[in-house]
Design an enzyme around this catalytic site. Structure first.
Site, PDB file in Angstrom:
ATOM      1  N   GLN A 181      -6.703   1.800 -24.317  1.00  0.00           N
ATOM      2  CA  GLN A 181      -8.372   1.018 -23.404  1.00  0.00           C
ATOM      3  C   GLN A 181      -8.934   2.038 -23.305  1.00  0.00           C
ATOM      4  OE1 GLN A 181      -8.532  -2.139 -24.223  1.00  0.00           O
ATOM      5  NE2 GLN A 181     -10.975  -1.832 -23.860  1.00  0.00           N
ATOM      6  N   GLU A 240       0.433  -1.668  -0.020  1.00  0.00           N
ATOM      7  CA  GLU A 240      -0.209   0.477   0.141  1.00  0.00           C
ATOM      8  C   GLU A 240       0.478   0.933  -0.123  1.00  0.00           C
ATOM      9  OE1 GLU A 240      -2.908  -0.107   2.785  1.00  0.00           O
ATOM     10  OE2 GLU A 240      -4.037  -1.398   1.953  1.00  0.00           O
ATOM     11  N   LYS A 271      -0.335  -1.516 -39.838  1.00  0.00           N
ATOM     12  CA  LYS A 271      -0.613  -2.275 -38.509  1.00  0.00           C
ATOM     13  C   LYS A 271      -1.909  -3.334 -38.518  1.00  0.00           C
ATOM     14  CE  LYS A 271      -0.073  -0.697 -34.484  1.00  0.00           C
ATOM     15  NZ  LYS A 271       0.816  -0.365 -33.385  1.00  0.00           N
ATOM     16  N   GLY A 296       7.356  -4.283 -30.400  1.00  0.00           N
ATOM     17  CA  GLY A 296       6.627  -5.277 -31.581  1.00  0.00           C
ATOM     18  C   GLY A 296       6.682  -4.698 -32.408  1.00  0.00           C
ATOM     19  N   THR A 297       5.742  -3.466 -32.089  1.00  0.00           N
ATOM     20  CA  THR A 297       5.839  -2.410 -33.318  1.00  0.00           C
ATOM     21  C   THR A 297       6.644  -2.039 -33.986  1.00  0.00           C
ATOM     22  OG1 THR A 297       3.238  -1.738 -32.209  1.00  0.00           O
ATOM     23  CG2 THR A 297       4.291  -0.347 -33.808  1.00  0.00           C
TER      24      THR A 297
HETATM   25  C1  R5P Z   1      -0.589   1.320 -30.150  1.00  0.00           C
HETATM   26  O1  R5P Z   1      -1.277   1.485 -31.520  1.00  0.00           O
HETATM   27  C2  R5P Z   1       0.636   2.116 -29.844  1.00  0.00           C
HETATM   28  O2  R5P Z   1       0.612   3.719 -30.463  1.00  0.00           O
HETATM   29  C3  R5P Z   1       2.343   1.720 -30.120  1.00  0.00           C
HETATM   30  O3  R5P Z   1       2.284   1.399 -31.128  1.00  0.00           O
HETATM   31  C4  R5P Z   1       2.480   0.634 -28.820  1.00  0.00           C
HETATM   32  O4  R5P Z   1       1.146   0.630 -27.845  1.00  0.00           O
HETATM   33  C5  R5P Z   1       3.494   0.331 -28.948  1.00  0.00           C
HETATM   34  O5  R5P Z   1       2.849  -1.160 -28.073  1.00  0.00           O
HETATM   35  P1  R5P Z   1       4.744  -2.224 -28.687  1.00  0.00           P
HETATM   36  O6  R5P Z   1       5.352  -2.048 -28.095  1.00  0.00           O
HETATM   37  O7  R5P Z   1       4.258  -3.421 -27.651  1.00  0.00           O
HETATM   38  O8  R5P Z   1       4.473  -2.760 -29.415  1.00  0.00           O
END
Ligand code: R5P
Length: 293
Positions: free
Chosen positions: A94, A36, A189, A223-224
């Site tokens: 979200q 906490e 994407k 990842g992106t």
């Molecule tokens: C989502 O579309 C956001 O703009 C970022 O591209 C995303 O949150 C990047 O997350 P990660 O690095 O896990 O791919």
């Protein structure tokens, strides 16, 4: 105006205060053995406008709870107005119900902030600008993209292509291109809403022999960015840098990006990290100074 550097953003809070020459009130903070959070204001906030600087990067829930405790205490201790400066706003992605039955997490965060006495929110590069309308008080998002681009320009990236790794980031690349002057582009994407896996389409970008800087709001797992970096490498880009507002860099994201062919990664002190080379303190200070006028 009094600046309160929260436990998640002590350095950034102090930098904002010193840029404004504003008084700082510190927070005595501890985590109890069970996890906490405890906060105590070490100064008088009665009758004052207070700006609490507290990012909500991991551990998001603890940082969010500390923000709620500080806002509620500030109001309870007689503050006239509470401004929450939350550079990285957790749960912003979200902001709607993508799948049936999902919680609209950002709306819940907005309600919690309002219930805790926040009168105004200032954040940085929120995932979707439109989601600011979910807040029942004035909420705005500043952009640090030109600051990131200025940094890249200073290290020799003038004339580089500013690339968005998905369509949601096109506006960011466009802003950065006003400084880098090498034009902008974007990739497409698709994210699997159940597994979280991202697939990026390899468009023809004409980057052979060119420097490219990829701009996004967040780097989380990497990842992106990795998908974008691989495409750029396959297409013969010269140097590739990844730039973001919020370098969450979960796990070994940084290493994975470098291994995928990134020449460098930069971010801001919205989220303190090894790549947080650009400070957003001047941006926040300017906004607060204007808000005070
Ligand atoms: C989502 O579309 C956001 O703009 C970022 O591209 C995303 O949150 C990047 O997350 P990660 O690095 O896990 O791919």
């Amino acid at each position: 105006m009094i600046i309160i550097p929260g436990p998640a953003s002590p350095q950034l809070g102090r930098k904002v205060a010193s840029a404004l020459d504003a008084k700082v009130i510190t927070i005595a903070f501890k985590l109890f053995p069970d996890g906490e959070s405890y906060v105590r204001f070490e100064g008088d906030v009665r009758g004052e406008v207070v700006a609490i600087v507290q990012t909500t990067s991991p551990p998001q829930d603890a940082h969010l709870m500390q923000l709620l405790l500080m806002a509620d205490a500030a109001k309870d201790l007689g503050s006239r107005r509470v401004i929450a400066i939350v550079p990285y706003l957790a749960y912003a992605r979200q902001d709607k119900r993508f799948l049936p039955g999902e919680a609209i997490s950002l709306r819940t965060v907005a309600k919690l902030l309002a219930a805790s006495g926040v009168d105004e929110l200032i954040t940085v590069n929120i995932h979707e600008e439109e989601s600011l309308s979910k807040f029942p008080f004035p909420a705005r998002s500043l952009s640090c993209m030109t600051s990131l681009a200025e940094y890249l320009k200073a290290i020799g990236f003038e004339g580089a292509l500013a690339l968005a790794p998905d369509e949601g980031a096109v506006k960011l690349a466009l802003e950065a291109s006003s400084i880098l002057t090498g034009g902008y582009g974007w990739l497409r994407k698709v994210r699997d809403r159940y597994t979280g896996e991202v697939v990026t389409k390899g468009e023809e970008l004409n980057v052979k022999g060119r420097d490219v800087a990829v701009f996004d709001d967040i780097i989380s797992t990497g990842g992106t960015m990795i998908n974008a970096i691989k495409i750029l490498r396959e297409q013969g880009a010269r140097r590739v840098f990844a730039a973001c507002a919020h370098p969450l860099l979960i796990g070994d994201a940084e290493d994975k990006m470098l291994r995928s062919g990134a020449d460098g990664i930069i971010g801001t002190d919205s989220v303190p990290s090894a790549v947080s080379v650009v400070s957003i303190a001047p941006l926040l200070a300017k906004e607060l100074a204007e808000a005070e006028r």
